[in-house]
Design an enzyme around this catalytic site. Structure first.
Site, mmCIF file in Angstrom:
data_model
loop_
_atom_site.group_PDB
_atom_site.id
_atom_site.type_symbol
_atom_site.label_atom_id
_atom_site.label_comp_id
_atom_site.label_asym_id
_atom_site.label_seq_id
_atom_site.Cartn_x
_atom_site.Cartn_y
_atom_site.Cartn_z
ATOM 1 N N LEU A 114 0.835 -1.213 0.000
ATOM 2 C CA LEU A 114 0.000 0.000 0.000
ATOM 3 C C LEU A 114 0.866 1.258 0.000
ATOM 4 C CD1 LEU A 114 -2.570 -1.127 2.730
ATOM 5 C CD2 LEU A 114 -3.056 -0.870 0.301
ATOM 6 N N GLY A 115 2.068 1.124 0.558
ATOM 7 C CA GLY A 115 2.962 2.283 0.623
ATOM 8 C C GLY A 115 4.287 1.879 1.235
ATOM 9 N N LYS A 122 -11.838 -10.401 13.270
ATOM 10 C CA LYS A 122 -12.496 -11.663 12.918
ATOM 11 C C LYS A 122 -11.735 -12.354 11.797
ATOM 12 C CE LYS A 122 -17.411 -10.633 13.688
ATOM 13 N NZ LYS A 122 -17.663 -11.568 14.748
ATOM 14 N N ASP A 171 3.828 15.535 12.989
ATOM 15 C CA ASP A 171 4.047 15.347 11.546
ATOM 16 C C ASP A 171 2.724 15.476 10.792
ATOM 17 O OD1 ASP A 171 5.588 14.954 9.301
ATOM 18 O OD2 ASP A 171 5.724 12.768 9.531
HETATM 19 C C1 PIT Z 1 -3.620 1.770 5.971
HETATM 20 C C2 PIT Z 1 -3.478 2.002 4.619
HETATM 21 C C3 PIT Z 1 -2.355 2.675 4.185
HETATM 22 C C4 PIT Z 1 -1.379 3.104 5.072
HETATM 23 C C5 PIT Z 1 -1.537 2.890 6.426
HETATM 24 C C6 PIT Z 1 -2.654 2.205 6.883
HETATM 25 C C7 PIT Z 1 -0.487 3.365 7.313
HETATM 26 C C8 PIT Z 1 -0.649 3.574 8.581
HETATM 27 C C9 PIT Z 1 0.345 3.985 9.544
HETATM 28 C C10 PIT Z 1 1.657 4.268 9.241
HETATM 29 C C11 PIT Z 1 2.526 4.635 10.232
HETATM 30 C C12 PIT Z 1 2.105 4.718 11.565
HETATM 31 C C13 PIT Z 1 0.807 4.433 11.871
HETATM 32 C C14 PIT Z 1 -0.050 4.074 10.860
HETATM 33 O O1 PIT Z 1 2.991 5.090 12.548
HETATM 34 O O2 PIT Z 1 -2.221 2.910 2.859
HETATM 35 O O3 PIT Z 1 -4.729 1.111 6.399
HETATM 36 O O4 PIT Z 1 3.811 4.928 9.961
#
Ligand code: PIT
Length: 189
Positions: free
Chosen positions: A19-20, A52, A151
């Site tokens: 996703l990233g 779940k 941030d």
């Molecule tokens: C998702 C979808 C997505 C990215 C994230 C969650 C990222 C979440 C995230 C990233 C962090 C953090 C807390 C949450 O500290 O595309 O459901 O670096």
């Protein structure tokens, strides 16, 4: 919750598409396997099933070798474990493996606020007001807990889903700190 599972995450989750990604972590889609027990969490004094079998999740996979100070990661986790708010991404469980730390979080699929602003060309006052209302709600909650995110930016606000009116969720607590009562956060981020 509140503790780290030492088992291999792939026993419980099927890991999917990316996703990233960042400097030392990747976020991937994951599905909780069919033959797994429900996970319960205490919400407002009542036990609620929060995970779940078959649930779609997001997993932040942290490469320990690339992290300078693991203390930064445990701080991020401790802060996230303390948070439960509709406009903040929810952390459900943690798998501590020898080379990787895996954070199982709520899946959001609506993309970044940043991309929605750009895609729209013009951003209406009504849209901006709704966005600000949700952001202020999250910040009021965090600041009452003496947590400072440090941030805030449109890239760190993701929409839960693609539909108009989907809630915004604040992500990335990598720079967040807990400011003790009576003290001030002074560091420039
Ligand atoms: C998702 C979808 C997505 C990215 C994230 C969650 C990222 C979440 C995230 C990233 C962090 C953090 C807390 C949450 O500290 O595309 O459901 O670096």
């Amino acid at each position: 919750m509140g503790f780290f599972k030492k088992s291999d995450i792939t026993k419980l989750y099927e890991i999917g598409d990316e996703l990233g990604s960042g400097n030392f972590a990747k976020v991937k889609k994951a599905k909780r396997k069919a033959k797994t027990a429900d996970v319960e969490k205490e919400v407002g004094g009542k036990k609620k099933v929060v995970l779940k079998a078959g649930a779609d999740m997001a997993i932040k996979i942290i490469d320990k070798a690339k992290v300078e100070d693991m203390g930064d990661i445990t701080r991020e986790i401790e802060i996230m474990q303390d948070i439960s708010h509709p406009n903040v991404i929810n952390l459900f469980e943690i798998f501590d493996e020898p080379k990787k730390m895996n954070l199982v979080m709520e899946l959001v699929t609506g993309g970044e606020l940043f991309d929605r602003i750009v895609a729209k060309g013009s951003y209406s006052e009504k849209d901006a007001a709704q966005c600000l209302k949700e952001l202020c709600s999250a910040l009021k909650y965090l600041h009452e807990k003496k947590i400072v995110h440090r941030d805030l930016k449109p890239e760190n606000l993701l929409y839960k889903g693609k539909a108009p009116g989907a809630p915004l969720k604040l992500i990335d607590f990598g720079l967040a700190i807990h400011v003790p009562k009576g003290e001030l956060a002074k560091e420039v981020c």
